[in-house]
Enzyme design. Structure first.
Site, PDB file in Angstrom:
ATOM      1  N   MET A   1      35.155  72.140  43.390  1.00 55.09           N
ATOM      2  CA  MET A   1      35.043  71.368  42.157  1.00 55.09           C
ATOM      3  C   MET A   1      36.300  71.498  41.293  1.00 55.09           C
ATOM      4  O   MET A   1      36.267  71.199  40.105  1.00 55.09           O
ATOM      5  CB  MET A   1      33.809  71.817  41.373  1.00 55.09           C
ATOM      6  CG  MET A   1      32.507  71.800  42.168  1.00 55.09           C
ATOM      7  SD  MET A   1      32.074  70.183  42.811  1.00 55.09           S
ATOM      8  CE  MET A   1      31.533  69.377  41.330  1.00 55.09           C
ATOM      9  N   GLU A   2      37.399  71.965  41.910  1.00 57.41           N
ATOM     10  CA  GLU A   2      38.647  72.125  41.175  1.00 57.41           C
ATOM     11  C   GLU A   2      39.094  70.785  40.609  1.00 57.41           C
ATOM     12  O   GLU A   2      39.029  69.751  41.278  1.00 57.41           O
ATOM     13  CB  GLU A   2      39.735  72.688  42.088  1.00 57.41           C
ATOM     14  CG  GLU A   2      41.034  72.985  41.360  1.00 57.41           C
ATOM     15  CD  GLU A   2      42.153  73.411  42.285  1.00 57.41           C
ATOM     16  OE1 GLU A   2      43.094  74.068  41.805  1.00 57.41           O
ATOM     17  OE2 GLU A   2      42.090  73.071  43.480  1.00 57.41           O
ATOM     18  N   CYS A  91      35.575  77.164  50.044  1.00 54.29           N
ATOM     19  CA  CYS A  91      36.412  75.985  49.830  1.00 54.29           C
ATOM     20  C   CYS A  91      36.957  75.457  51.164  1.00 54.29           C
ATOM     21  O   CYS A  91      37.598  76.195  51.915  1.00 54.29           O
ATOM     22  CB  CYS A  91      37.569  76.315  48.896  1.00 54.29           C
ATOM     23  SG  CYS A  91      38.659  74.904  48.588  1.00 54.29           S
ATOM     24  N   HIS A 161      26.539  77.125  50.964  1.00 53.64           N
ATOM     25  CA  HIS A 161      26.682  75.678  51.126  1.00 53.64           C
ATOM     26  C   HIS A 161      26.357  75.377  52.585  1.00 53.64           C
ATOM     27  O   HIS A 161      27.025  75.863  53.499  1.00 53.64           O
ATOM     28  CB  HIS A 161      28.104  75.235  50.798  1.00 53.64           C
ATOM     29  CG  HIS A 161      28.305  73.756  50.879  1.00 53.64           C
ATOM     30  ND1 HIS A 161      28.509  72.975  49.764  1.00 53.64           N
ATOM     31  CD2 HIS A 161      28.303  72.915  51.937  1.00 53.64           C
ATOM     32  CE1 HIS A 161      28.645  71.712  50.142  1.00 53.64           C
ATOM     33  NE2 HIS A 161      28.517  71.649  51.468  1.00 53.64           N
ATOM     34  N   ASN A 193      22.733  75.486  48.496  1.00 56.26           N
ATOM     35  CA  ASN A 193      23.681  74.539  47.915  1.00 56.26           C
ATOM     36  C   ASN A 193      24.053  73.500  48.965  1.00 56.26           C
ATOM     37  O   ASN A 193      24.028  73.774  50.157  1.00 56.26           O
ATOM     38  CB  ASN A 193      24.928  75.307  47.437  1.00 56.26           C
ATOM     39  CG  ASN A 193      26.068  74.397  47.006  1.00 56.26           C
ATOM     40  OD1 ASN A 193      27.124  74.396  47.630  1.00 56.26           O
ATOM     41  ND2 ASN A 193      25.878  73.623  45.972  1.00 56.26           N
ATOM     42  N   GLY A 194      24.389  72.308  48.491  1.00 56.65           N
ATOM     43  CA  GLY A 194      24.899  71.272  49.374  1.00 56.65           C
ATOM     44  C   GLY A 194      24.006  70.052  49.464  1.00 56.65           C
ATOM     45  O   GLY A 194      22.840  70.152  49.835  1.00 56.65           O
ATOM     46  N   GLU A 195      24.550  68.891  49.094  1.00 52.26           N
ATOM     47  CA  GLU A 195      23.899  67.584  49.263  1.00 52.26           C
ATOM     48  C   GLU A 195      22.599  67.465  48.470  1.00 52.26           C
ATOM     49  O   GLU A 195      21.631  66.810  48.893  1.00 52.26           O
ATOM     50  CB  GLU A 195      23.650  67.323  50.759  1.00 52.26           C
ATOM     51  CG  GLU A 195      23.685  65.862  51.175  1.00 52.26           C
ATOM     52  CD  GLU A 195      25.022  65.167  50.898  1.00 52.26           C
ATOM     53  OE1 GLU A 195      25.007  63.937  50.745  1.00 52.26           O
ATOM     54  OE2 GLU A 195      26.071  65.844  50.840  1.00 52.26           O
ATOM     55  N   GLY A 217      26.293  70.927  42.418  1.00 53.04           N
ATOM     56  CA  GLY A 217      27.708  70.622  42.237  1.00 53.04           C
ATOM     57  C   GLY A 217      27.894  69.159  41.893  1.00 53.04           C
ATOM     58  O   GLY A 217      27.623  68.720  40.777  1.00 53.04           O
ATOM     59  N   ARG A 218      28.313  68.375  42.879  1.00 54.65           N
ATOM     60  CA  ARG A 218      28.572  66.954  42.627  1.00 54.65           C
ATOM     61  C   ARG A 218      27.323  66.231  42.153  1.00 54.65           C
ATOM     62  O   ARG A 218      27.394  65.275  41.367  1.00 54.65           O
ATOM     63  CB  ARG A 218      29.110  66.309  43.898  1.00 54.65           C
ATOM     64  CG  ARG A 218      30.482  66.815  44.344  1.00 54.65           C
ATOM     65  CD  ARG A 218      30.861  66.275  45.707  1.00 54.65           C
ATOM     66  NE  ARG A 218      29.879  66.649  46.728  1.00 54.65           N
ATOM     67  CZ  ARG A 218      29.605  65.934  47.816  1.00 54.65           C
ATOM     68  NH1 ARG A 218      30.251  64.794  48.030  1.00 54.65           N
ATOM     69  NH2 ARG A 218      28.712  66.356  48.685  1.00 54.65           N
TER      70      ARG A 218
END
Length: 322
Positions: A1-2, A91, A161, A193-195, A217-218
């Protein structure tokens, strides 16, 4: 998420509610002891008790591959009072991996253990040390070895993730593989985490992984009300007027902390995510995608009257507000 989920967006998303903890963008550690100003620049919440303005604690994340250097930096960082220190083993970016950082370390469980152990010894026993990882590099054959290395090194929690480095961000996420890690490491706190983009995704992730705790996250950047929806079981949502209020506050903070040339891009960056969940954001993005000046962005999104009020709040001279 940088470059996306920085302190400004952390502020906005935690204002929306139902987030229990944040993790900062990664702080890259190479072969030097970073000055305190670097930690404060990436995690300015350190100056406020490591809390966002909404009172949500923030852990600072370190990324690197040298155990001794990471330990030295963790010790300095610990002196600034973060809510914990997180280590990045997840990452997938090539520029990070080719220097031996992030997900590239998943093929080296022994080095992961040395990193976590060194950081754990370098910081006070009361300070949480956690880790973020993926299932592996090219496959998930070493997922358990990697998770066990972090746990035995002293990590109190691991965020997994549910994809490999090679899978990047391509759907699906393999949440069921997290369940296997939980069964093999029953004493370890594991976060899935993830999707996770919707309430339905969250429910399916929890069922497949067996995890109660989720890291967003996203998905929460696209839907700032996602955590609220999950926490309320779908009973609460954020409608577009509420999201627009967040965007107005975001615009004020961007105006106070970023040079004029960066402001329009930051707002459009968030709109790009928001349009995945909000039709109004998609319409706004289409209207504004070629607009570059701050006044045009503000009036195009918020209307002339509200844009003028925002400019006034930013302390712009009256002749620029006419």
């Amino acid at each position: 998420m940088e470059g996306l989920l920085d302190f400004v967006l952390r502020d906005m998303l935690t204002r929306a509610g139902a987030i229990e903890r944040c993790v900062s963008e990664f702080i890259r550690v190479t072969d030097t002891l970073l000055p305190e100003r670097v930690f404060h620049r990436i995690v300015p919440e350190l100056r406020a008790g490591a809390l966002t303005p909404a009172g949500v604690p923030v852990r600072a994340q370190l990324l690197g591959s040298d155990p001794a250097c990471l330990a030295d930096n963790a010790a300095r960082l610990a002196g600034l009072g973060p809510a914990g220190i997180d280590l990045n083993f997840g990452c997938p970016a090539k520029v990070v991996n080719r220097h031996g950082g992030g997900a590239a370390l998943l093929d080296q469980p022994e080095l992961m253990w040395r990193i976590v152990s060194a950081v754990r010894r370098a910081v006070p026993a009361s300070m949480p040390v956690s880790a973020k990882m993926r299932l592996g590099v090219d496959d998930d054959a070493q997922a358990l070895d990697a998770a066990r290395a972090a746990a035995e090194g002293g990590a109190c929690e691991i965020v997994v993730h549910a994809r490999t480095k090679a899978q990047g961000y391509k759907p699906p996420a393999y949440w069921d593989r997290i369940a296997g890690l939980r069964q093999a490491l029953p004493g370890l706190s594991i976060v899935a985490n993830g999707e996770i983009w919707t309430l339905d995704d969250a429910r399916r992730c929890q069922q497949a992984s067996g995890c109660d705790a989720l890291m967003l996250g996203r998905g929460i950047v696209a839907d700032p009300g996602l955590a609220i929806a999950i926490a309320s079981g779908g009973g609460r949502q954020l409608d577009w007027p509420a999201v627009l209020d967040l965007l107005a506050d975001f615009w004020l903070l961007v105006g106070r902390h970023f040079e004029p040339g960066y402001r329009a891009g930051r707002l459009k960056q968030w709109l790009q995510f928001l349009r995945q969940r909000h039709p109004e954001a998609a319409e706004a993005y289409l209207r504004l995608r070629t607009v570059t000046d701050s006044r045009g962005i503000a009036s195009g999104l918020f209307g002339v009257e509200r844009a003028q009020a925002l400019e006034q709040a930013l302390g712009l001279p009256s002749e620029l507000r006419r």
